[in-house]
Design an enzyme around this catalytic site. Structure first.
Site, PDB file in Angstrom:
ATOM      1  N   ARG A  92       0.859  -1.191   0.000  1.00  0.00           N
ATOM      2  CA  ARG A  92       0.000   0.000   0.000  1.00  0.00           C
ATOM      3  C   ARG A  92       0.893   1.238   0.000  1.00  0.00           C
ATOM      4  NH1 ARG A  92      -2.453   2.999   4.685  1.00  0.00           N
ATOM      5  NH2 ARG A  92      -3.947   4.386   3.715  1.00  0.00           N
ATOM      6  N   HIS A 136      -2.668  10.934   0.894  1.00  0.00           N
ATOM      7  CA  HIS A 136      -2.130  10.721   2.236  1.00  0.00           C
ATOM      8  C   HIS A 136      -1.518  12.051   2.686  1.00  0.00           C
ATOM      9  CE1 HIS A 136      -0.739   7.330   5.090  1.00  0.00           C
ATOM     10  NE2 HIS A 136      -0.449   8.458   5.686  1.00  0.00           N
ATOM     11  N   GLU A 181      -7.161   8.527   6.422  1.00  0.00           N
ATOM     12  CA  GLU A 181      -7.398   9.169   7.717  1.00  0.00           C
ATOM     13  C   GLU A 181      -7.860  10.623   7.608  1.00  0.00           C
ATOM     14  OE1 GLU A 181      -4.092   8.617  10.360  1.00  0.00           O
ATOM     15  OE2 GLU A 181      -4.286   6.440  10.338  1.00  0.00           O
ATOM     16  N   TYR A 311      -4.425   1.889  15.883  1.00  0.00           N
ATOM     17  CA  TYR A 311      -3.196   1.997  16.680  1.00  0.00           C
ATOM     18  C   TYR A 311      -3.432   1.850  18.177  1.00  0.00           C
ATOM     19  CZ  TYR A 311      -0.718   3.341  12.481  1.00  0.00           C
ATOM     20  OH  TYR A 311      -0.152   3.331  11.235  1.00  0.00           O
ATOM     21  N   GLU A 382      -3.605  -0.058   8.130  1.00  0.00           N
ATOM     22  CA  GLU A 382      -2.405   0.292   8.908  1.00  0.00           C
ATOM     23  C   GLU A 382      -2.557  -0.231  10.326  1.00  0.00           C
ATOM     24  OE1 GLU A 382      -1.245   4.446   9.160  1.00  0.00           O
ATOM     25  OE2 GLU A 382      -1.643   4.701   7.015  1.00  0.00           O
TER      26      GLU A 382
HETATM   27  C1  FCB Z   1      -1.096   7.186  10.789  1.00  0.00           C
HETATM   28  C2  FCB Z   1      -0.664   7.704   9.437  1.00  0.00           C
HETATM   29  C3  FCB Z   1       0.670   7.174   8.980  1.00  0.00           C
HETATM   30  C4  FCB Z   1       1.656   7.084  10.121  1.00  0.00           C
HETATM   31  C5  FCB Z   1       1.058   6.316  11.276  1.00  0.00           C
HETATM   32  C6  FCB Z   1       1.986   6.123  12.434  1.00  0.00           C
HETATM   33  O1  FCB Z   1      -1.932   8.110  11.388  1.00  0.00           O
HETATM   34  O2  FCB Z   1      -1.612   7.370   8.469  1.00  0.00           O
HETATM   35  O3  FCB Z   1       1.132   7.994   7.941  1.00  0.00           O
HETATM   36  O4  FCB Z   1       2.076   8.339  10.474  1.00  0.00           O
HETATM   37  O5  FCB Z   1      -0.091   6.985  11.719  1.00  0.00           O
END
Ligand code: FCB
Length: 477
Positions: A92, A136, A181, A311, A382
């Site tokens: 990606r 992005h 995002e 995350y 991600e």
């Molecule tokens: C996300 C982003 C990516 C990277 C990660 C740690 O928010 O999409 O670019 O910075 O966090």
């Protein structure tokens, strides 16, 4: 229940069963253009808001910029060879808007498109499925100069750009993500201002969020018109939001933050409406006069896939009069209308970003999207962690990062068993890179990058991930 965040210590018997993922599960890794490409002024590329922001003193830690980054622009061939060595099934990446359409309007820049053609061809030659993200975060600076995302016209510009890229690459790219995002673009870019373009106005942040989603909807339509067979989606970053206690005021704080972090995007994109409670929370910030008839129908144009970035979790509590906000969310806030909600730390292990490690939160997040919003195939686009790495004798033994991936893959598997149509997982990130406002001080890569020499070293987590891909799952260890 998910497994604990770390594998058992050496010498302790691991009785966890091996886990196998469904056939065809798409194993990948992710990057983004400004974070890795460098070559900021090469091949006709013009500045984006991130070039301007990173070159503004005080905006990025240690004054780091993406001018050179991982120099991926010049190392595409060897970087793809490394991906192949790890056995990645998919990669990606994002396209830099100002590289392929300098200035953000007008015709395509052939040299910019050629770079992505070469990248895609190289991936396909190695049997790696290209997964293309159109945006992005690198808005061409001239579009910011005429208003940026708070301006409605930016949405139309984005759809034009989508058409240019689809016309050039649509014959060889199957998976398309419009935005990465949008919460960060809107609320960090125009709310707290810790991201480019660094503006701080709650109403602008809300307008930006709306116009990003409008641009997404228009881009979906443009992509479909250019390439009817494309699989089109969007990537949202989601957090479970948990109240610090059962007290009604804490529960209400969680509702408010969930509204801004998650439902602000999920509801318009997948249900075609803004949540009533969120609109009420935002009443003192905006009257939503920027929303026009038909916008929500455009925004909710049907998709083929949904991407989830995960995350960590937010734990929040009711405001305490006079209390200071958490430093990361420093005033001005990225939570317009809810600036005074407190973000609570629980004392559980954190990454180098100070983000709490919470693998069960991934199960919760995926189940929620599936159970409350959509039957569409989901992809984790991600997931990953920053830790301080040390190169010892040419090796990087990143046990913490490996444990993070292990725990979250177990969570992903648990979600699948609970009925979530999860079809793939992209580790963030393929390699260490420019971590936005943190510059090069935070390392998320499975591949270590020495920024002085550009030497790449696959870390232990990369070797481990290669084995996961080979087995299509996790070993008992
Ligand atoms: C996300 C982003 C990516 C990277 C990660 C740690 O928010 O999409 O670019 O910075 O966090």
């Amino acid at each position: 229940m998910s497994n604990p965040a770390s594998p058992p210590a050496v010498g302790v018997v691991d009785d966890r069963p091996p886990l196998t993922f469904p056939p065809g599960f798409l194993w990948g890794a992710a990057t983004a253009a400004y974070q890795i490409e460098g070559a900021a002024a090469k091949g006709g590329r013009t500045p984006s808001i991130w070039d301007t922001f990173s070159h503004t003193p005080g905006r990025v830690v240690e004054g780091h910029t993406g001018d050179v980054a991982c120099d991926h622009y010049h190392r595409l061939g060897s970087d793809v060879a490394l991906m192949a060595e790890l056995g990645l099934r998919s990669y990606r990446f994002s396209v830099s808007w100002p590289r392929v359409q300098p200035g953000g309007t007008g015709p395509a820049n052939a040299e910019g498109l050629d770079f992505y053609r070469r990248l895609v061809d190289e991936l396909l030659a190695h049997g790696i499925e290209p997964w293309l993200t159109l945006y992005h975060w690198d808005l061409p600076q001239p579009l910011e100069d005429v208003g940026g995302w708070p301006a409605r016209d930016t949405a139309a510009r984005f759809a034009d750009y989508a058409t240019l890229v689809a016309d050039a690459l649509g014959d060889r790219v199957r998976y398309w993500t419009t935005l990465n995002e949008p919460w960060c673009s809107a609320f960090l870019g125009y709310g707290s201002g810790v991201h480019a373009p660094g503006r701080s106005d709650g109403a602008d942040a809300v307008r930006a969020g709306h116009h990003l989603m409008l641009g997404h909807g228009l881009a979906v339509q443009a992509l479909r018109a250019a390439r009817p067979t494309a699989e089109v989606g969007v990537t949202v970053n989601l957090y479970p939001v948990t109240p610090a206690s059962d007290a009604p005021a804490d529960v209400d704080a969680a509702r408010r933050i969930d509204g801004l972090a998650n439902r602000f995007f999920l509801d318009p994109l997948l249900r075609g409406s803004y949540p009533a409670d969120l609109m009420a929370d935002l009443a003192k910030v905006t009257d939503f006069g920027h929303v026009r008839d038909g916008d929500l129908a455009t925004i909710s144009t049907p998709l083929d896939v949904v991407g989830v970035n995960y995350y960590s979790r937010h734990v929040v509590a009711a405001p305490v009069p006079g209390a200071q906000p958490e430093p990361y969310w420093r005033a001005p806030s990225c939570w317009p209308g809810s600036e005074d909600v407190r973000f609570v730390t629980r004392g559980v292990p954190v990454t180098d970003m100070n983000w709490e490690i919470d693998a069960p939160g991934l199960v919760e997040t995926l189940r929620r999207v599936h159970e409350e919003y959509t039957d569409l195939p989901l992809y984790v686009t991600e997931n990953g962690s920053a830790f301080v790495d040390e190169v010892v004798d040419g090796r990087v033994d990143d046990v913490d990062r490996l444990a993070y991936f292990d725990a979250h893959l177990r969570a992903a598997h648990e979600a699948i068993e609970a009925g979530v149509p999860l079809r793939g997982y992209f580790a963030w990130s393929l390699m260490d890179n420019f971590e936005w406002a943190w510059g090069y001080t935070k390392r998320f890569g499975m591949i270590h990058v020495d920024y002085d020499t550009q030497v790449r070293i696959p870390k232990s987590s990369a070797r481990w991930y290669a084995e996961v891909i080979r087995r299509n799952g996790l070993a008992a260890q």
